[in-house]
Every structure is written in structure tokens, then in C-alpha cells.
Design an enzyme around this catalytic site. Structure first.
Site, PDB file in Angstrom:
ATOM      1  N   CYS A 152       0.800  -1.227   0.000  1.00  0.00           N
ATOM      2  CA  CYS A 152       0.000   0.000   0.000  1.00  0.00           C
ATOM      3  C   CYS A 152       0.834   1.279   0.000  1.00  0.00           C
ATOM      4  O   CYS A 152       0.276   2.379  -0.028  1.00  0.00           O
ATOM      5  CB  CYS A 152      -0.957  -0.003   1.188  1.00  0.00           C
ATOM      6  SG  CYS A 152      -2.145  -1.362   1.103  1.00  0.00           S
ATOM      7  N   HIS A 292      -2.341   8.453   5.933  1.00  0.00           N
ATOM      8  CA  HIS A 292      -2.749   7.157   5.369  1.00  0.00           C
ATOM      9  C   HIS A 292      -4.207   6.914   5.741  1.00  0.00           C
ATOM     10  O   HIS A 292      -5.011   6.554   4.892  1.00  0.00           O
ATOM     11  CB  HIS A 292      -1.838   6.044   5.895  1.00  0.00           C
ATOM     12  CG  HIS A 292      -2.120   4.709   5.295  1.00  0.00           C
ATOM     13  ND1 HIS A 292      -1.869   4.422   3.978  1.00  0.00           N
ATOM     14  CD2 HIS A 292      -2.650   3.571   5.829  1.00  0.00           C
ATOM     15  CE1 HIS A 292      -2.211   3.163   3.720  1.00  0.00           C
ATOM     16  NE2 HIS A 292      -2.692   2.624   4.819  1.00  0.00           N
ATOM     17  N   GLU A 303      -0.381   5.794  13.195  1.00  0.00           N
ATOM     18  CA  GLU A 303       0.163   6.979  12.537  1.00  0.00           C
ATOM     19  C   GLU A 303      -0.054   8.241  13.356  1.00  0.00           C
ATOM     20  O   GLU A 303       0.735   9.183  13.255  1.00  0.00           O
ATOM     21  CB  GLU A 303      -0.339   7.118  11.105  1.00  0.00           C
ATOM     22  CG  GLU A 303      -1.743   7.508  10.876  1.00  0.00           C
ATOM     23  CD  GLU A 303      -2.018   7.708   9.380  1.00  0.00           C
ATOM     24  OE1 GLU A 303      -1.209   8.366   8.687  1.00  0.00           O
ATOM     25  OE2 GLU A 303      -3.047   7.201   8.904  1.00  0.00           O
ATOM     26  N   LYS A 324      -9.213   8.769   2.108  1.00  0.00           N
ATOM     27  CA  LYS A 324      -9.808   7.429   2.014  1.00  0.00           C
ATOM     28  C   LYS A 324     -11.239   7.430   2.534  1.00  0.00           C
ATOM     29  O   LYS A 324     -12.022   6.539   2.203  1.00  0.00           O
ATOM     30  CB  LYS A 324      -8.958   6.418   2.783  1.00  0.00           C
ATOM     31  CG  LYS A 324      -7.618   6.107   2.147  1.00  0.00           C
ATOM     32  CD  LYS A 324      -6.910   5.004   2.903  1.00  0.00           C
ATOM     33  CE  LYS A 324      -5.541   4.687   2.297  1.00  0.00           C
ATOM     34  NZ  LYS A 324      -4.544   5.744   2.546  1.00  0.00           N
ATOM     35  N   HIS A 329      -9.841   2.819  -0.244  1.00  0.00           N
ATOM     36  CA  HIS A 329      -8.431   2.423  -0.216  1.00  0.00           C
ATOM     37  C   HIS A 329      -8.138   1.578  -1.457  1.00  0.00           C
ATOM     38  O   HIS A 329      -8.510   0.404  -1.530  1.00  0.00           O
ATOM     39  CB  HIS A 329      -8.158   1.623   1.053  1.00  0.00           C
ATOM     40  CG  HIS A 329      -6.706   1.361   1.306  1.00  0.00           C
ATOM     41  ND1 HIS A 329      -5.708   1.681   0.406  1.00  0.00           N
ATOM     42  CD2 HIS A 329      -6.060   0.792   2.383  1.00  0.00           C
ATOM     43  CE1 HIS A 329      -4.534   1.318   0.898  1.00  0.00           C
ATOM     44  NE2 HIS A 329      -4.724   0.781   2.084  1.00  0.00           N
ATOM     45  N   PHE A 388       0.943  -3.364   4.225  1.00  0.00           N
ATOM     46  CA  PHE A 388       1.157  -4.728   4.685  1.00  0.00           C
ATOM     47  C   PHE A 388       2.578  -5.153   4.319  1.00  0.00           C
ATOM     48  O   PHE A 388       3.086  -4.835   3.243  1.00  0.00           O
ATOM     49  CB  PHE A 388       0.163  -5.675   4.026  1.00  0.00           C
ATOM     50  CG  PHE A 388      -1.225  -5.621   4.615  1.00  0.00           C
ATOM     51  CD1 PHE A 388      -1.525  -4.792   5.683  1.00  0.00           C
ATOM     52  CD2 PHE A 388      -2.229  -6.402   4.099  1.00  0.00           C
ATOM     53  CE1 PHE A 388      -2.797  -4.744   6.226  1.00  0.00           C
ATOM     54  CE2 PHE A 388      -3.514  -6.374   4.626  1.00  0.00           C
ATOM     55  CZ  PHE A 388      -3.800  -5.545   5.692  1.00  0.00           C
TER      56      PHE A 388
END
Length: 405
Positions: A152, A292, A303, A324, A329, A388
């Protein structure tokens, strides 16, 4: 579709998340997605291109052509060996492979598949490098050509890598960005299995809720964003419209867990600090943070901690938002889409909001610009990604202002 309508969507705080329509999702835990209303024929792709390319490759070519036109750069005047391509993607031609497997296996009935039913370009679906190839063919680029696949963070890493290619002198121009079209049964099933996506199927428009106390997973999306990167002085000499300078980039790995995140945000904070050092900026110089913000509990806490760890008290003063909440996403593509949002925020001096943020999580106590966009002088933006596999990346975008790099 297109930079103008994309900016209109996120600046207005409207959501593009809806009930999944690409296939019958009734058997899945999560049945919502942010689908692109895409028609390659209407957007200038030929019937042969549509037949040859997976949906994600079509996204990449259409957005690359748009960015090349917007750049105003006369590509015929540049040595094609000095024009390169870097495309990021997390899952490659997922939709094409899924569709072709269903065809050659007769809907899963045949254990020994019949390859004669496959499209003649199936190899291109299997090889993600075809994305860079298609963009290079579409633009006439004959220089360095690469696909970056780091989960990602691919969309951020593709931009950072392309900027480094220019800095080292291997190319004068890079066409860089990312694409993913992952809304297929196999992808939905994988995220269902680890409960990463939201089960809020009854209210798809408000299903993506980053930093909200009621969040319960992300909404799968799709899309692409591609940019023309050029050495700064060359762009100035030709009078180009410069959206931003890629002034800092760094990436780190937490070497911890395939999907898990430590709560301290240490590795993301390290990436942020290194990107700021490369940009020669202090934390207080950051005007906006494009997060993110996936809408999973562990990511949003992680984060938030990283911003505090890297920016200190300024983390409480800089507005933060997650797009997002509006566009879902799109895995490897989202980093480049978020960079598009960041440079448009700079161009308009407007910070896009975090939609659906009604009840802030007490553990996420920064200024997440809830619900409504904010007029805000924006000369430097920090955009971050978490993927990931433990990938943590940060890009700093800045107004050049005549600074000597």
C-alpha cells in the site's frame, strides 16, 4: 474521472463509496467499495487497447495521457532515452486474472483448466511489468522503466523512486504514479478473512470512517494517478506550471508483522524525519499532513503516534486529513492518488476534509479536519503511507519558492 472532478469531489467532502456492483457480493462480509465509473472507449482507448490491457493498465494509460497533456511538455523535443516510467501497483492485474481463471476453469468447474479459452494477452495480466510497458508505449518513453510493488506504499514509493532517478541524472523526465483495480472476489475474500474491511454494508456512503470512534475497517477502492516529474530548473526554463517540488522522500520497514503495526509508530516517524531532512525542512514548516488514514483501529492509532513522535508539538497544530474517507483504499494506487490530493490542496490553499468523522476517537487527538474542507495556506505537505509487510513511507511536497536545493 480527471483531476478537476476528483478535486471537486474531495474538496466538497462527498463520498464515492457505494454498494459493490462488479459482482454478486452477497456472500461476503464486506459488500461496499469505491468503484470508478470508467469507460475506456469514451476516454480514448482503442478497442485493441481495451482487449489487450487489464483494467488497472487502462487506468494507468488514461491518467498518463492526461498528465502528459497537462504538463505542456513537448515530448518530441526530448530524447526518448531520457524519458522514464515508474508505475506502482500492489496487486497487479487482479481483475483480469480473476476473470480469466473463471473463463478457463468454466466458473471453477474444471480442475484441469482449458487454456484455449484464455485471452491471447494473458501473459500481460500475469506480469505486472506490463503496466510500465503500456505507459511507455503510450508516451514514447524509452528510458528507465520500472514497476514498484511495495504493497500500500507503492504509490508513494513510485514517486520517490522516480525523483531519485532524475536526481542521479539517469533521466530528465519521469512519468510516474500508481494504479490498482483490485475489486474482485479474491481480493474481497482475502480482506474478509482478516476482517480488515468494514462490514458496514447498510450505509455504504458513510462506511469509511478514519479516526472516528465507530470505525471498523477500510473500504476497498480502485483508481490511478500519474504525474510528469521533471528537473526543476528545466521546468522553470520552459515556463511550466509547477504544482510542487518532490523535496523529500524516505521509506522504512518495521520488520515486525505482515499485517500488524506497533502502536508507537517508530518506523513511520523515522521515515518522516528522514524525508524532512532531505527536504531541509523543520517539522514546523509542514502546513498539512495527508494521512494514510485507512480507518482500521490499529493504523489510525499507529500513525497518530508517528506524527507526534516525528513532529513534536507541531503535530497538534498542523491539519491532518484522510481522503480514504471519500475514495476508499485503492491499495498500491492510493499513495499516488493522495499525492494528487496534496498538490491540488497546495494549488488551491484548501485542505480536504476527513468525511464521516463525527465522533473522534480519544486516542486520535489531532486536528483531522472533520467533514468540511478548510481554507488554509499550504506551501508544504507531508503525505505518508503504511503497507502490509511493514512498509512505511513519507513524501514531502513543497512550493519551490526559488530555494537553492
Amino acid at each position: 474521472m480527471g483531476a478537476k472532478s476528483f478535486w471537486g469531489l474531495i474538496a466538497d467532502g462527498r463520498t464515492a463509496t457505494r454498494s459493490l456492483s462488479f459482482f454478486d457480493a452477497s456472500s461476503f462480509r464486506s459488500q461496499v467499495a469505491a468503484e470508478v465509473d470508467f469507460d475506456g472507449d469514451l476516454l480514448g482507448l482503442t478497442p485493441q487497447e481495451i482487449r489487450r490491457m487489464d483494467r488497472a493498465a487502462q487506468f494507468a494509460v488514461v491518467t498518463a495521457r492526461e498528465s502528459v497533456t497537462d504538463s505542456g511538455l513537448e515530448f518530441d523535443a526530448v530524447d526518448p532515452n531520457r524519458i522514464g516510467v515508474t508505475i506502482g501497483s500492489a496487486v497487479g492485474a487482479t481483475m483480469g486474472l480473476d476473470q480469466e481463471y473463471r473463463t478457463v476453469s468454466d466458473g471453477g468447474r474444471l480442475e484441469l483448466v482449458d487454456h484455449t479459452y484464455a485471452v491471447p494477452h494473458l501473459y500481460n495480466y500475469l506480469t505486472p511489468g506490463a503496466f510500465a510497458t503500456e505507459v511507455a508505449w503510450a508516451t514514447g518513453a524509452e528510458g528507465p522503466s520500472t514497476v514498484v510493488s511495495t504493497g500500500c506504499t507503492s504509490g508513494l514509493d513510485a514517486i520517490g523512486y522516480a525523483a531519485e532517478i532524475i536526481r542521479e541524472g539517469s533521466a530528465e523526465v519521469m512519468i510516474a504514479g500508481a494504479t490498482d483495480a483490485p475489486i474482485s472476489p479474491i481480493t474481497v475474500a482475502c480482506f474478509d478473512a482478516i476482517k480488515a474491511t468494514t462490514p458496514r454494508n447498510e450505509d455504504p456512503e458513510h462506511a469509511s470512517r478514519p479516526f472516528d470512534a465507530s470505525r471498523n475497517g477500510f473500504v476497498l477502492g480502485e483508481g490511478a494517478a500519474v504525474f510528469v516529474l521533471e528537473e526543476l530548473e528545466n521546468a522553470r526554463r520552459r515556463g511550466a506550471k509547477i504544482y510542487a517540488e518532490v523535496s523529500g522522500y524516505a521509506t522504512r520497514s518495521n520488520a515486525y508483522h505482515m499485517t500488524g503495526l506497533k502502536s508507537d509508530g517508530k518506523e513511520m516517524a523515522e521515515a518522516i524525519r528522514n524525508a524532512l531532512d532531505e527536504a531541509r525542512l523543520d517539522p514546523a514548516d509542514i502546513d498539512y499532513i495527508n494521512a494514510h488514514g485507512s480507518g482500521t483501529r490499529q493504523n489510525d492509532r499507529h500513525e497518530t503516534a508517528a506524527f507526534k513522535r516525528s513532529l513534536g508539538e507541531h503535530a497538534y497544530r498542523a491539519p491532518v486529513s484522510s481522503i480514504k474517507s471519500m475514495v476508499g483504499h485503492s491499495l498500491g494506487a492510493i499513495g499516488s492518488i493522495e499525492i494528487a490530493a496534496s498538490v491540488l490542496a497546495m494549488a488551491n490553499d484548501v485542505v480536504p476534509p476527513t468525511a464521516n468523522l463525527h465522533t473522534p476517537d480519544p486516542e486520535c487527538d489531532l486536528d483531522y479536519v472533520p467533514l468540511t474542507a478548510r481554507d488554509w495556506k499550504t506551501d508544504a505537505v507531508l503525505s505518508v503511507g503504511s503497507g502490509f509487510g511493514g512498509f512505511q513511507s513519507a513524501v514531502v511536497l513543497a512550493e519551490p519558492h526559488g530555494r537553492q536545493r
